[in-house]
Design an enzyme around this catalytic site. Structure first.
Site, PDB file in Angstrom:
ATOM      1  CG  HIS A 133     -53.842  10.399  15.575  1.00 25.42           C
ATOM      2  ND1 HIS A 133     -54.735  10.231  14.540  1.00 25.42           N
ATOM      3  CD2 HIS A 133     -54.459   9.855  16.666  1.00 25.42           C
ATOM      4  CE1 HIS A 133     -55.821   9.626  14.982  1.00 25.42           C
ATOM      5  NE2 HIS A 133     -55.683   9.376  16.273  1.00 25.42           N
ATOM      6  CD  GLU A 174     -57.558  10.938  19.397  1.00 26.62           C
ATOM      7  OE1 GLU A 174     -56.932   9.999  18.895  1.00 26.62           O
ATOM      8  OE2 GLU A 174     -58.793  11.016  19.374  1.00 26.62           O
TER       9      GLU A 174
HETATM   10 CO    CO Z   1     -57.311   8.549  17.442  1.00 27.74          CO
END
Ligand code: CO
Length: 134
Positions: A79, A130
Protein backbone atom coordinates in the site's frame (compact mmCIF):
# COMPACT_ATOMS: atom_id res chain seq x y z
CA UNK A 1 -7.12 16.70 0.79
CA UNK A 2 -4.00 14.71 -0.05
CA UNK A 3 -0.66 15.71 1.48
CA UNK A 4 2.82 14.18 1.52
CA UNK A 5 3.63 10.56 0.74
CA UNK A 6 4.20 9.26 4.26
CA UNK A 7 5.39 5.78 3.29
CA UNK A 8 5.35 2.96 0.78
CA UNK A 9 4.59 -0.39 2.44
CA UNK A 10 6.18 -3.60 1.20
CA UNK A 11 4.96 -6.99 2.42
CA UNK A 12 7.90 -9.35 2.89
CA UNK A 13 8.22 -13.06 3.74
CA UNK A 14 11.20 -12.50 6.10
CA UNK A 15 11.32 -9.22 8.05
CA UNK A 16 14.87 -9.63 9.36
CA UNK A 17 16.25 -10.44 5.91
CA UNK A 18 14.42 -7.53 4.29
CA UNK A 19 15.48 -5.06 7.02
CA UNK A 20 19.09 -6.27 6.81
CA UNK A 21 19.10 -5.69 3.06
CA UNK A 22 17.93 -2.09 3.47
CA UNK A 23 20.44 -1.53 6.28
CA UNK A 24 23.51 -3.35 4.95
CA UNK A 25 23.14 -3.17 1.17
CA UNK A 26 21.36 0.16 0.77
CA UNK A 27 22.84 1.79 3.88
CA UNK A 28 19.48 2.99 5.18
CA UNK A 29 18.52 3.78 8.77
CA UNK A 30 15.97 1.24 10.02
CA UNK A 31 13.75 1.06 13.10
CA UNK A 32 13.36 -1.87 15.48
CA UNK A 33 10.51 -4.28 14.66
CA UNK A 34 7.17 -3.00 15.99
CA UNK A 35 4.33 -5.52 16.50
CA UNK A 36 0.89 -4.06 15.73
CA UNK A 37 -1.58 -6.77 16.83
CA UNK A 38 -4.60 -4.61 15.99
CA UNK A 39 -3.41 -4.50 12.36
CA UNK A 40 -2.15 -8.10 12.22
CA UNK A 41 1.37 -7.08 11.16
CA UNK A 42 4.85 -6.44 12.49
CA UNK A 43 6.60 -3.48 10.87
CA UNK A 44 10.10 -2.16 10.38
CA UNK A 45 10.43 1.40 9.11
CA UNK A 46 13.20 2.40 6.74
CA UNK A 47 13.88 6.12 6.93
CA UNK A 48 14.68 7.88 3.69
CA UNK A 49 15.37 11.60 3.28
CA UNK A 50 11.98 12.30 1.69
CA UNK A 51 9.72 9.45 2.85
CA UNK A 52 9.70 6.06 4.57
CA UNK A 53 9.44 2.43 3.52
CA UNK A 54 7.32 0.24 5.79
CA UNK A 55 8.36 -3.43 5.71
CA UNK A 56 5.49 -5.70 6.82
CA UNK A 57 5.20 -9.34 7.90
CA UNK A 58 2.02 -11.09 9.08
CA UNK A 59 1.37 -11.21 12.83
CA UNK A 60 -1.10 -13.72 14.27
CA UNK A 61 -3.96 -15.58 12.63
CA UNK A 62 -5.96 -13.95 9.85
CA UNK A 63 -3.40 -11.25 9.11
CA UNK A 64 -4.65 -8.91 6.36
CA UNK A 65 -1.38 -9.43 4.46
CA UNK A 66 -1.28 -13.26 4.63
CA UNK A 67 -3.25 -13.70 1.37
CA UNK A 68 -1.16 -11.03 -0.34
CA UNK A 69 2.02 -12.95 0.52
CA UNK A 70 0.44 -16.20 -0.73
CA UNK A 71 -0.06 -14.51 -4.09
CA UNK A 72 3.34 -12.75 -3.91
CA UNK A 73 5.71 -15.17 -2.16
CA UNK A 74 8.76 -12.94 -2.79
CA UNK A 75 6.92 -9.96 -1.28
CA UNK A 76 5.62 -6.87 -3.05
CA UNK A 77 4.31 -3.34 -2.72
CA UNK A 78 1.24 -3.56 -0.48
CA UNK A 79 0.00 0.00 0.00
CA UNK A 80 0.81 3.70 -0.22
CA UNK A 81 0.21 6.04 2.70
CA UNK A 82 -0.74 9.66 2.13
CA UNK A 83 -0.89 12.28 4.84
CA UNK A 84 -4.08 14.23 5.55
CA UNK A 85 -4.67 17.03 8.01
CA UNK A 86 -8.08 15.91 9.26
CA UNK A 87 -8.83 12.21 8.87
CA UNK A 88 -12.55 12.44 9.67
CA UNK A 89 -13.09 15.27 7.20
CA UNK A 90 -11.04 13.32 4.62
CA UNK A 91 -13.09 10.17 5.25
CA UNK A 92 -16.40 11.99 4.90
CA UNK A 93 -15.33 13.67 1.67
CA UNK A 94 -13.96 10.41 0.21
CA UNK A 95 -17.20 8.61 1.08
CA UNK A 96 -19.25 11.41 -0.45
CA UNK A 97 -17.19 10.97 -3.64
CA UNK A 98 -17.99 7.25 -3.66
CA UNK A 99 -14.70 5.85 -2.36
CA UNK A 100 -15.03 2.80 -0.11
CA UNK A 101 -13.43 3.03 3.32
CA UNK A 102 -12.37 -0.38 4.66
CA UNK A 103 -13.41 -1.76 8.06
CA UNK A 104 -16.04 0.01 10.12
CA UNK A 105 -14.94 3.43 8.92
CA UNK A 106 -13.56 4.57 12.24
CA UNK A 107 -9.81 5.35 12.26
CA UNK A 108 -7.42 2.97 14.01
CA UNK A 109 -4.11 3.98 15.53
CA UNK A 110 -1.33 3.17 13.07
CA UNK A 111 2.37 2.47 13.35
CA UNK A 112 3.23 6.10 14.17
CA UNK A 113 0.63 6.42 16.93
CA UNK A 114 -1.58 8.45 14.61
CA UNK A 115 -5.07 7.67 13.28
CA UNK A 116 -5.22 5.81 9.96
CA UNK A 117 -7.85 4.49 7.53
CA UNK A 118 -7.57 2.28 4.46
CA UNK A 119 -9.36 2.85 1.14
CA UNK A 120 -10.47 0.12 -1.25
CA UNK A 121 -7.88 -0.61 -3.97
CA UNK A 122 -10.62 -0.87 -6.63
CA UNK A 123 -11.32 2.83 -6.13
CA UNK A 124 -7.65 3.85 -6.57
CA UNK A 125 -6.31 2.15 -9.69
CA UNK A 126 -5.69 -1.17 -7.98
CA UNK A 127 -3.66 0.34 -5.13
CA UNK A 128 -4.53 -0.03 -1.48
CA UNK A 129 -4.36 3.48 -0.01
CA UNK A 130 -3.77 4.34 3.65
CA UNK A 131 -4.47 7.83 4.89
CA UNK A 132 -2.80 9.06 8.07
CA UNK A 133 -3.61 12.16 10.03
CA UNK A 134 -0.46 14.17 10.76
CO1 CO B 1 1.19 1.75 6.27
Amino acid sequence: LIGRLNHVAIAVPDLDAAAAKYRDVLGAKISSPLPLPEHGVTTVFVELPNTKIELLVPLGEGSPIAKFLERNPDGGIHHLCYEVEDILAARDRLKAEGARVLGDGSPKIGAHGKPVLFLHPKDFSGTLVEIEQV
